[in-house]
Design a protein around this motif. Structure first.
Motif, PDB file in Angstrom:
ATOM      1  N   ALA A 118       0.835  -1.202   0.000  1.00 35.49           N
ATOM      2  CA  ALA A 118       0.000   0.000   0.000  1.00 35.49           C
ATOM      3  C   ALA A 118       0.865   1.246   0.000  1.00 35.49           C
ATOM      4  O   ALA A 118       0.542   2.235  -0.676  1.00 35.49           O
ATOM      5  CB  ALA A 118      -0.930  -0.015   1.213  1.00 35.49           C
ATOM      6  N   ASP A 119       1.998   1.222   0.720  1.00 33.98           N
ATOM      7  CA  ASP A 119       2.886   2.385   0.745  1.00 33.98           C
ATOM      8  C   ASP A 119       3.408   2.703  -0.653  1.00 33.98           C
ATOM      9  O   ASP A 119       3.459   3.859  -1.078  1.00 33.98           O
ATOM     10  CB  ASP A 119       4.078   2.133   1.679  1.00 33.98           C
ATOM     11  N   THR A 120       3.813   1.657  -1.382  1.00 33.75           N
ATOM     12  CA  THR A 120       4.341   1.872  -2.730  1.00 33.75           C
ATOM     13  C   THR A 120       3.262   2.427  -3.655  1.00 33.75           C
ATOM     14  O   THR A 120       3.515   3.354  -4.434  1.00 33.75           O
ATOM     15  CB  THR A 120       4.894   0.556  -3.291  1.00 33.75           C
ATOM     16  N   LEU A 121       2.070   1.879  -3.583  1.00 31.76           N
ATOM     17  CA  LEU A 121       0.984   2.388  -4.425  1.00 31.76           C
ATOM     18  C   LEU A 121       0.671   3.838  -4.087  1.00 31.76           C
ATOM     19  O   LEU A 121       0.380   4.639  -4.983  1.00 31.76           O
ATOM     20  CB  LEU A 121      -0.260   1.512  -4.258  1.00 31.76           C
ATOM     21  N   CYS A 122       0.737   4.185  -2.819  1.00 31.77           N
ATOM     22  CA  CYS A 122       0.473   5.579  -2.430  1.00 31.77           C
ATOM     23  C   CYS A 122       1.519   6.514  -3.028  1.00 31.77           C
ATOM     24  O   CYS A 122       1.187   7.631  -3.460  1.00 31.77           O
ATOM     25  CB  CYS A 122       0.465   5.708  -0.911  1.00 31.77           C
ATOM     26  N   THR A 123       2.780   6.080  -3.091  1.00 27.95           N
ATOM     27  CA  THR A 123       3.803   6.945  -3.683  1.00 27.95           C
ATOM     28  C   THR A 123       3.608   7.086  -5.184  1.00 27.95           C
ATOM     29  O   THR A 123       3.987   8.103  -5.767  1.00 27.95           O
ATOM     30  CB  THR A 123       5.221   6.414  -3.404  1.00 27.95           C
TER      31      THR A 123
END
Length: 938
Positions: free
Chosen positions: A49-54
């Protein structure tokens, strides 16, 4: 509902599209298309989820980013399901995964076919290669991800796929020459050449194709336009490929082919490379991609990174690997930017060495810098030369040494990022990262017997952890063990534990981690050196720039300038805007430097300012999210303390999310510092609501334990009571029996101190504890006491909380009429005091009562209102309850698809934080798939 058997295809070689059984499914929201593209390009690997948010918010992820992402995932799932797609979008512990077949992503299919084509071409199977290239190129519908505002990794993927198309087209055109395909080649090459006017290899291919098609006049005209553009835009003549194509057209009438003269002097000065380089494949590939552009203009790279990260070894190895691409020679100069002598090589001396390498006798070398630069660039003009400039100090030292004509490529290594060269000279920047665990183990064990490693796996893991992926540290540590057959891995691990920098040396400055770091420190300005020392006093793992300014007692502007210098020197890295990180060994060196340069009193004062800054910022951040008052007041801030910009809930969430890994370390620091014990328990108390909402109970227990130890040591009864209260609440989910012990002790301490508000709050917590264990009657007894105390002292917030909890408890007992009365009164109180989070709780409780009374429509409406409020506030845990209960109401109404979407969204949030209640939601979804719901039954 459509049967979920449809084949899903994702198209990214053009506008991002998705097809189900060959039919395009409209995905209109840009966020959903970004998620779709990122998951598809991950090639079946999970994406966090962190990567998708970036990917969605490259500059800064908003506080509500996670919630917005979950909503995008939920809506994308619904869109695919409504189109009859198979369930290909999966959620797991590692993130989200899009499960596609080998040819269900157009980019993957195109890459596979290009590989097939290249294999045929290498085997001299021209016809088969041309067919494979044709099939591959047919996949492109335009520029990759053309409809997305891609950034970061997605931008890199788009550029890579665009470059693949151009390279494949040029390779196809080269094979097509002499195969009667000249007209097709012109048709295929012309639009691409117009779209990429400075790509000389493409221009050259088009000149050949026009000539082969009998359109030589157009070929010459195209060359003239290309030359005019290159001279006008880049100030350079065409490179060898384009000149060769032009000469071929001119020579056609007399049947001649162009010839070229050889260089008189062909330097071969590259230093010896490492026999093998570990873990730098991606960095090498980035440089390799630029090789195809050297004929469109000079190419230069700056390879930067921290001391000991292996810049020189990487550059030497890569330059050796591509040396044959530069037949006119390879030049090398050590610029000595960060050598122990501290005297960098001047640009004049560097140019003198470069000119000598190109065969200029010493007596013919010009005297002035400008004349030297002119002579150097004249000698490189028209030649293909590779220039390696190692260990550069700054941009001024490097700028005169960069080639200015096509055909040449320069690689510069430096601890400084030299970002100004990217603006002034178009230099490309590459930063070398630390090695991952697998590569780190390989570097460490290069000279060790596998048996020694397998015999001490625990010690090996600790050594790798303490070296932190820094190649120099790993190599020195490995050599220490290899050179001493009686030195065990456990011995080295113990040495590193006691003093990592003392243990990482082989007796020479270049193999001494402390010495190598000191060379970088010695090159800093006075302000940056002071900031570096303060960095060493911060407990990490990340450091906010505002916190550094508070530690320094200096204006934020001045500290930012120092931080920029530290970043350029590769001593710290920027993890996200305003937040820094540094390697553990750099932190150890910075700490040593601080301890030796600052007095004990100054060190203590810096730490006090840090703890005070963090507590005040934490209070400010939580106040933007929760309306519940804190049981303590902060005095006036010390002079020079810098406030964090925390004006709304988005900023509060963002700061807390970023700072969370730091807070436990700051609490421990406060607990260990005389006079700061109250800061330790107050910090834990402030974070109670936020961490409970995120289900971060283990972290919360650790914080309260630090606060409790500090309060007990200081004889602070109120602090002890508050810490036991918070500890009991945190343990409610983890250890109910111990939670009861802590809460009852807290209640007694608050009563002893005459703190009726604290006593009321603990009674409420005991009520929630007994509700969680199913003892609803005992829960009602404690909650009623809490309500009575809150009303007696006029505590409006405590009254609302107790009323809502009573409503929930009576609903658990099945008395929904009584429950509704308490919930409606709680709702009025929350609205009166403006507590939106509490309003969401009361709406959820009241809706549950309506559900029990059979008023399904009203229940669903109130659950939906609670979801809306929870989403706007970013209250994660409450949002999962709201979504779960909304799904219950929707399922009871026969709205099966809506129920599935609500439960899936709740499950995503619960799985993200590892909450044990995820299983109950997972069971709901499994039951939904296994048995017909009300709508399906009809």
């Amino acid at each position: 509902m459509a049967t979920e058997t449809g084949r899903v295809e994702v198209l990214v070689l053009g506008a991002c599209e998705v097809k189900v059984d060959g039919t395009v499914v409209p995905v209109t929201a840009a966020q959903q298309r970004v998620v779709l593209a990122a998951l598809a390009l991950a090639a079946g690997e999970p994406v966090s989820a962190d990567t998708l948010c970036t990917h969605l918010w490259p500059e800064e992820v908003p506080a509500t980013g996670r919630t917005s992402l979950h909503n995008s995932i939920r809506r994308l799932r619904t869109t695919l399901a409504d189109a009859g797609a198979a369930p290909v979008l999966e959620t797991g512990a590692a993130g989200y995964r899009l499960r596609l077949g080998p040819d269900d992503l157009d980019a993957a299919r195109a890459e596979r076919l290009v590989g097939v084509a290249r294999a045929h071409a290498a085997a001299d199977e021209r016809a088969a290669a041309l067919v494979a290239y044709d099939d591959a190129l047919a996949a492109w519908r335009g520029e990759p991800l053309a409809d997305l505002a891609a950034a970061g990794w997605l931008t890199g993927e788009a550029e890579r796929l665009a470059d693949l198309r151009l390279a494949a087209t040029e390779e196809w055109a080269d094979l097509a020459r002499g195969s009667g395909l000249a007209d097709r080649a012109v048709e295929r090459l012309q639009p691409l050449a117009e779209a990429h006017p400075l790509r000389e290899s493409l221009r050259a291919a088009l000149v050949h194709a026009l000539h082969d098609a009998g359109r030589s006049a157009e070929a010459l005209e195209h060359y003239a336009r290309a030359r005019e553009l290159l001279v006008g835009e880049l100030g350079t003549e065409p490179g060898a490929l384009l000149r060769e194509a032009h000469a071929r057209v001119l020579a056609f009438d007399v049947g001649e082919e162009p010839t070229s003269s050889a260089l008189v002097v062909v330097p071969a000065q590259l230093p010896s490379p490492p026999a093998r380089l570990v873990g730098r494949a991606a960095a090498g590939a980035a440089l390799h991609r630029s090789l195809s552009t050297v004929d469109a203009g000079p190419v230069a790279w700056v390879v930067s990174g921290s001391a000991g990260v292996g810049k020189s070894a990487f550059a030497a190895r890569w330059c050796h690997d591509v040396a044959e691409r530069f037949p006119d020679g390879q030049l090398f100069v050590n610029l000595r930017g960060f050598d122990p002598g501290g005297t960098p090589l001047s640009a004049v001396d560097a140019l003198r060495a470069l000119l000598a390498g190109l065969g200029v006798p010493a007596e013919q070398v010009p005297q002035s810098l400008a004349e030297m630069v002119g002579a150097y660039r004249s000698l490189l003009s028209g030649r293909r030369v590779l220039v390696l400039l190692d260990n550069a100090r700054d941009a001024d030292q490097v700028a005169p040494l960069l080639p200015a004509s096509t055909g040449s490529l320069a690689v510069v290594t430096s601890r400084d990022e030299l970002t100004t060269l990217a603006v002034t000279h178009g230099v490309r920047l590459l930063s070398l990262d630390l090695l991952d665990d697998r590569d780190a183990r390989e570097v460490f064990s290069a000279h060790l017997d596998a048996g020694r490693l397998e015999a001490e796996p625990g010690a090996l893991a600790e050594i790798l952890d303490r070296c932190g992926g820094l190649p120099l540290a790993l190599a020195v540590a490995g050599a220490r063990v290899a050179s001493g057959p009686h030195t065990s891995l456990a011995d080295l691990a113990a040495e590193l534990r006691d003093s990592s920098l003392d243990s990482l040396t082989l007796g020479h400055p270049t193999t001494d981690v402390r010495a190598v770091l000191s060379w970088s420190y010695d090159a800093l300005s006075a302000d940056a050196a002071h900031t570096y020392r303060l960095v060493g006093l911060h407990p990490g793992p990340e450091i906010g720039v505002a916190a550094l300014a508070s530690m320094a007692g200096r204006p934020l502007r001045r500290v930012r300038a120092s931080v920029d210098e530290l970043v350029r020197a590769s001593l710290v890295t920027v993890r996200r805007p305003g937040r820094l990180a540094l390697h553990d060994l750099v932190a150890a060196h910075a700490g040593e430097t601080a301890e030796s340069a600052l007095g004990a009193e100054e060190v203590d004062e810096v730490r006090r300012r840090l703890v005070d800054h963090v507590l005040r910022a934490t209070v400010g951040a939580t106040r933007t999210i929760f309306a519940t008052p804190l049981p303590f007041a902060l005095g006036p801030a010390p002079d020079g303390l810098v406030a964090e910009p925390l004006d709304d809930a988005d900023q509060g969430h963002a700061w807390l999310r970023a700072e969370l890994p730091v807070l436990q370390r700051v609490a421990d620091l406060a607990a260990a510092t005389p006079g700061l014990h109250a800061h330790a328990w107050r910090l834990a108390r402030t974070l109670n609501g936020y961490l409970c909402d995120r289900s971060s109970f283990t972290e919360l227990v650790a914080l309260h334990e630090s606060g409790l130890a500090a309060a007990v040591a200081a004889g602070d009864v109120v602090g002890e009571a508050d810490s036991r209260h918070g500890l009991g609440e945190a343990l409610t989910e983890l250890d109910p029996e111990e939670a009861a012990v802590q809460l009852e002790r807290a209640r007694d301490l608050f009563a002893l101190a005459g703190d009726r508000t604290g006593e009321s709050d603990v009674e409420s917590a005991l009520g929630r504890l007994h509700e969680s264990t199913g003892d609803y009657q005992r829960g009602i007894t404690h909650t009623t006491r809490s309500l009575d105390l809150a009303r007696e002292i006029g505590d409006a917030s405590g009254t609302a909380v107790a009323l809502n909890n009573l409503g929930w408890l009576y609903s658990c007992l099945g008395d929904h009429e009584a429950s509704l009365g308490f919930c409606q009164e709680a709702l009025e109180h929350y609205r009166r005091i403006g507590d939106r989070g509490g309003e969401s709780y009361a709406l959820d409780s009241a809706a549950r009562a309506y559900l029990g009374l059979g008023d399904l429509r009203r229940a669903a409406s109130m659950f939906a209102q609670a979801v809306e409020i929870g989403e706007s506030l970013g209250h994660h845990l409450n949002q999962t309850f709201n979504l779960t209960h909304l799904g219950d109401a929707q399922h009871a109404l026969g709205e099966v698809d809506r129920a599935r979407a609500s439960w899936t969204a709740a499950l995503d949030l619960l799985e993200e934080v590892g909450h044990p209640r995820a299983e109950s939601v997972r069971s709901r979804l499994a039951l939904l798939d296994a048995t017909p719901g009300p709508a399906q039954a009809r």
